[in-house]
Scaffold this motif. Structure first.
Motif, PDB file in Angstrom:
ATOM      1  N   GLU A 174     -19.826  -2.544  -9.611  1.00 40.17           N
ATOM      2  CA  GLU A 174     -18.617  -2.668  -9.599  1.00 40.17           C
ATOM      3  C   GLU A 174     -17.702  -1.598  -8.433  1.00 40.17           C
ATOM      4  O   GLU A 174     -16.879  -1.813  -7.615  1.00 40.17           O
ATOM      5  CB  GLU A 174     -17.895  -1.985 -11.039  1.00 40.17           C
ATOM      6  CG  GLU A 174     -18.244  -2.859 -12.031  1.00 40.17           C
ATOM      7  CD  GLU A 174     -17.895  -2.283 -13.439  1.00 40.17           C
ATOM      8  OE1 GLU A 174     -17.287  -1.112 -13.408  1.00 40.17           O
ATOM      9  OE2 GLU A 174     -18.062  -3.145 -14.373  1.00 40.17           O
ATOM     10  N   LEU A 175     -18.523  -0.501  -8.076  1.00 35.66           N
ATOM     11  CA  LEU A 175     -18.055  -0.038  -6.871  1.00 35.66           C
ATOM     12  C   LEU A 175     -18.503  -0.535  -5.650  1.00 35.66           C
ATOM     13  O   LEU A 175     -17.767  -0.566  -4.561  1.00 35.66           O
ATOM     14  CB  LEU A 175     -18.946   1.374  -6.727  1.00 35.66           C
ATOM     15  CG  LEU A 175     -18.671   2.616  -8.022  1.00 35.66           C
ATOM     16  CD1 LEU A 175     -19.603   3.653  -7.455  1.00 35.66           C
ATOM     17  CD2 LEU A 175     -16.897   2.807  -7.790  1.00 35.66           C
ATOM     18  N   SER A 197     -10.132   2.399   4.288  1.00 34.90           N
ATOM     19  CA  SER A 197      -9.608   3.036   3.188  1.00 34.90           C
ATOM     20  C   SER A 197      -9.929   2.103   1.956  1.00 34.90           C
ATOM     21  O   SER A 197      -9.830   2.500   0.837  1.00 34.90           O
ATOM     22  CB  SER A 197      -8.066   3.183   3.258  1.00 34.90           C
ATOM     23  OG  SER A 197      -7.786   3.940   4.334  1.00 34.90           O
ATOM     24  N   GLY A 198     -10.776   1.393   2.163  1.00 30.83           N
ATOM     25  CA  GLY A 198     -11.358   0.315   1.036  1.00 30.83           C
ATOM     26  C   GLY A 198     -10.174  -0.352   0.107  1.00 30.83           C
ATOM     27  O   GLY A 198     -10.311  -0.594  -1.181  1.00 30.83           O
ATOM     28  N   LEU A 199      -9.247  -0.970   1.002  1.00 20.70           N
ATOM     29  CA  LEU A 199      -7.951  -1.289   0.103  1.00 20.70           C
ATOM     30  C   LEU A 199      -8.326  -2.823  -0.072  1.00 20.70           C
ATOM     31  O   LEU A 199      -9.207  -3.675   0.275  1.00 20.70           O
ATOM     32  CB  LEU A 199      -6.973  -1.493   1.056  1.00 20.70           C
ATOM     33  CG  LEU A 199      -6.240   0.013   1.525  1.00 20.70           C
ATOM     34  CD1 LEU A 199      -4.870  -0.516   2.469  1.00 20.70           C
ATOM     35  CD2 LEU A 199      -6.066   0.786   0.540  1.00 20.70           C
ATOM     36  N   ARG A 231     -13.962  -4.134   1.884  1.00 24.41           N
ATOM     37  CA  ARG A 231     -13.742  -3.192   0.655  1.00 24.41           C
ATOM     38  C   ARG A 231     -15.210  -2.724   0.306  1.00 24.41           C
ATOM     39  O   ARG A 231     -15.603  -1.680   0.051  1.00 24.41           O
ATOM     40  CB  ARG A 231     -13.183  -3.731  -0.411  1.00 24.41           C
ATOM     41  CG  ARG A 231     -12.746  -2.869  -1.672  1.00 24.41           C
ATOM     42  CD  ARG A 231     -11.837  -3.416  -2.620  1.00 24.41           C
ATOM     43  NE  ARG A 231     -11.733  -3.167  -3.858  1.00 24.41           N
ATOM     44  CZ  ARG A 231     -11.198  -2.134  -4.382  1.00 24.41           C
ATOM     45  NH1 ARG A 231     -10.181  -1.324  -3.523  1.00 24.41           N
ATOM     46  NH2 ARG A 231     -11.057  -1.586  -5.463  1.00 24.41           N
ATOM     47  N   HIS A 232     -16.181  -3.787   0.103  1.00 22.37           N
ATOM     48  CA  HIS A 232     -17.532  -3.682  -0.591  1.00 22.37           C
ATOM     49  C   HIS A 232     -18.416  -2.703   0.477  1.00 22.37           C
ATOM     50  O   HIS A 232     -18.965  -2.007   0.161  1.00 22.37           O
ATOM     51  CB  HIS A 232     -18.064  -4.943  -0.839  1.00 22.37           C
ATOM     52  CG  HIS A 232     -17.662  -5.457  -1.987  1.00 22.37           C
ATOM     53  ND1 HIS A 232     -17.666  -4.934  -3.377  1.00 22.37           N
ATOM     54  CD2 HIS A 232     -17.120  -6.775  -2.376  1.00 22.37           C
ATOM     55  CE1 HIS A 232     -17.285  -5.719  -4.272  1.00 22.37           C
ATOM     56  NE2 HIS A 232     -17.020  -6.759  -3.725  1.00 22.37           N
ATOM     57  N   SER A 233     -17.929  -3.154   1.924  1.00 23.47           N
ATOM     58  CA  SER A 233     -18.747  -2.549   2.734  1.00 23.47           C
ATOM     59  C   SER A 233     -18.088  -1.141   2.997  1.00 23.47           C
ATOM     60  O   SER A 233     -19.203  -0.154   3.204  1.00 23.47           O
ATOM     61  CB  SER A 233     -18.516  -3.187   4.210  1.00 23.47           C
ATOM     62  OG  SER A 233     -18.786  -4.415   4.249  1.00 23.47           O
ATOM     63  N   PHE A 234     -17.109  -0.778   2.730  1.00 19.63           N
ATOM     64  CA  PHE A 234     -16.535   0.715   2.849  1.00 19.63           C
ATOM     65  C   PHE A 234     -17.106   1.396   1.645  1.00 19.63           C
ATOM     66  O   PHE A 234     -17.927   2.595   1.795  1.00 19.63           O
ATOM     67  CB  PHE A 234     -15.193   0.506   2.491  1.00 19.63           C
ATOM     68  CG  PHE A 234     -14.386   1.759   1.893  1.00 19.63           C
ATOM     69  CD1 PHE A 234     -13.958   2.822   2.917  1.00 19.63           C
ATOM     70  CD2 PHE A 234     -14.228   2.096   0.463  1.00 19.63           C
ATOM     71  CE1 PHE A 234     -13.362   3.903   2.415  1.00 19.63           C
ATOM     72  CE2 PHE A 234     -13.651   3.263  -0.197  1.00 19.63           C
ATOM     73  CZ  PHE A 234     -13.119   4.089   1.015  1.00 19.63           C
ATOM     74  N   ALA A 235     -17.301   0.749   0.283  1.00 21.16           N
ATOM     75  CA  ALA A 235     -18.049   1.636  -0.745  1.00 21.16           C
ATOM     76  C   ALA A 235     -19.607   1.786  -0.430  1.00 21.16           C
ATOM     77  O   ALA A 235     -20.103   2.725  -0.830  1.00 21.16           O
ATOM     78  CB  ALA A 235     -17.815   0.845  -1.964  1.00 21.16           C
ATOM     79  N   MET A 271     -11.029   6.470  -4.773  1.00 17.66           N
ATOM     80  CA  MET A 271     -10.450   5.769  -3.627  1.00 17.66           C
ATOM     81  C   MET A 271     -10.502   4.428  -3.774  1.00 17.66           C
ATOM     82  O   MET A 271      -9.289   3.562  -3.533  1.00 17.66           O
ATOM     83  CB  MET A 271     -11.117   6.283  -2.350  1.00 17.66           C
ATOM     84  CG  MET A 271     -10.825   7.650  -1.754  1.00 17.66           C
ATOM     85  SD  MET A 271     -11.911   8.040  -0.310  1.00 17.66           S
ATOM     86  CE  MET A 271     -13.578   8.197  -0.810  1.00 17.66           C
ATOM     87  N   LEU A 272     -11.150   3.507  -4.604  1.00 14.33           N
ATOM     88  CA  LEU A 272     -11.282   2.294  -4.840  1.00 14.33           C
ATOM     89  C   LEU A 272     -10.087   1.895  -5.766  1.00 14.33           C
ATOM     90  O   LEU A 272      -9.739   0.841  -6.279  1.00 14.33           O
ATOM     91  CB  LEU A 272     -12.574   1.775  -5.310  1.00 14.33           C
ATOM     92  CG  LEU A 272     -13.423   1.713  -4.276  1.00 14.33           C
ATOM     93  CD1 LEU A 272     -15.039   1.399  -5.041  1.00 14.33           C
ATOM     94  CD2 LEU A 272     -13.307   0.809  -2.970  1.00 14.33           C
ATOM     95  N   GLY A 273      -9.832   2.909  -6.819  1.00 17.41           N
ATOM     96  CA  GLY A 273      -8.746   2.653  -7.612  1.00 17.41           C
ATOM     97  C   GLY A 273      -9.442   2.125  -9.033  1.00 17.41           C
ATOM     98  O   GLY A 273      -8.620   1.269  -9.756  1.00 17.41           O
TER      99      GLY A 273
END
Length: 303
Positions: free
Chosen positions: A65-66, A146-148, A248-252, A268-270
């Motif tokens: 999920e992250l 920022s993983g938005l 977003r997945h790459s950020f995490a 940060m991912l909310g």
């Protein structure tokens, strides 16, 4: 007790398995992440000997999920299997809880994750000589920094960009608000876009506070962002099936693999239920910002 077993496991890998330093670090990091997860999700975290296959399965659901890609999940499972095999050999446990965990592909299937060099390749392929290119560079820098979610990106307001402290105020699912750190490069290109492009274009009244605008002075749509990313992938020759969510997945993934704290990434991912007031108490803002500085590839050398 976890610390003792992890330390002994490291000695075992060094002395008896004679693994390389990088391999040992990867194994220890994987086991430490699992221990960290247990402490996050349990008031009374299970000991090494109390861990069951249910704990391990739920851990892989959590990191799925992250946004951790399947190949990285497989590597982490390999690390946990090595750890519990060691404990079994040492007669610390009677049964290996990883024995029935055959695949890391738990939960929904994730889209492809870009490597950091692929991220850089896409960013640097953008033509900054055009207004759209300058905007797109700023937009994708923010997306990766920022993983938005793409919906959060297109609705991002200028009044919610606090560049003086390096944070964005983001409205996520269910209109929940969180503060997310923004990296140096993302701020740099966003400020160039605002000063050199956005300031000089006609803006429709209802969109005067939206950060990223199209040619007609309205906010971008999610489909437009999707098409921009698809075009860049084609230009750079990246064959993966990617979308805005891939950033977003790459950020995490890059933060996790770099060693960042899972709780900071979750914030940060909310993914947790964060309200406006809880933003200031759940995790210290300086701690979140330091996580970006220490572990995000755009802020340090990525290995």
């Amino acid at each position: 007790m976890w610390q003792i077993y992890i330390k002994n496991f490291k000695n075992y890998l060094t002395l008896e398995r004679a693994l390389s330093e990088n391999s040992i670090e990867a194994y220890i990091r994987d086991v430490s992440k699992f221990w960290e997860y247990l402490e996050i999700t349990h008031n009374d975290a299970p000991s090494v000997t109390e861990v069951s296959d249910k704990h391990i399965f739920s851990f892989f659901q959590y990191i799925d999920e992250l946004g951790l890609e399947a190949t990285s999940q497989a590597r982490m499972l390999s690390g946990l299997k090595a750890f519990y095999k060691y404990l079994e050999v040492e007669d610390v446990i009677k049964q290996d809880p990883t024995l029935l965990i055959a695949s890391p592909k738990v939960g929904r299937k994730l889209p492809s994750t870009l490597s950091y060099p692929e991220i850089v390749q896409m960013l640097e392929s953008i033509d900054l000589s055009t207004p759209e290119g300058t905007r797109n560079r700023a937009m994708l820098e923010v997306l990766y920094s920022s993983g938005l979610r793409v919906s959060e990106l297109v609705e991002l307001k200028i009044s919610e960009c606090y560049f003086d402290i390096g944070f964005l105020r983001v409205r996520g699912k269910g209109d929940k608000v969180r503060l997310v750190p923004i990296g140096r490069d993302a701020m740099h290109y966003t400020q160039i876009y605002m000063e050199e492009i956005r300031k000089h274009q006609p803006i429709q009244t209802d969109f005067s506070d939206h950060l990223f605008l199209n040619r007609r002075g309205k906010n971008l749509t999610r489909v437009m962002v999707f098409l921009i990313i698809k075009d860049l992938a084609m230009i750079t020759g990246i064959q993966k099936n990617i979308s805005p969510h891939t950033f977003r997945h790459s950020f995490a993934t890059h933060l996790i693999e770099g060693g960042a704290d899972l709780r900071a990434i979750q914030e940060m991912l909310g993914h947790s239920s964060i309200t406006t007031t809880e933003i200031y108490t759940h995790l210290d803002r300086a701690y979140l910002q330091q996580t970006i500085v220490d572990f995000h590839p755009r802020n340090r050398g990525f290995r």
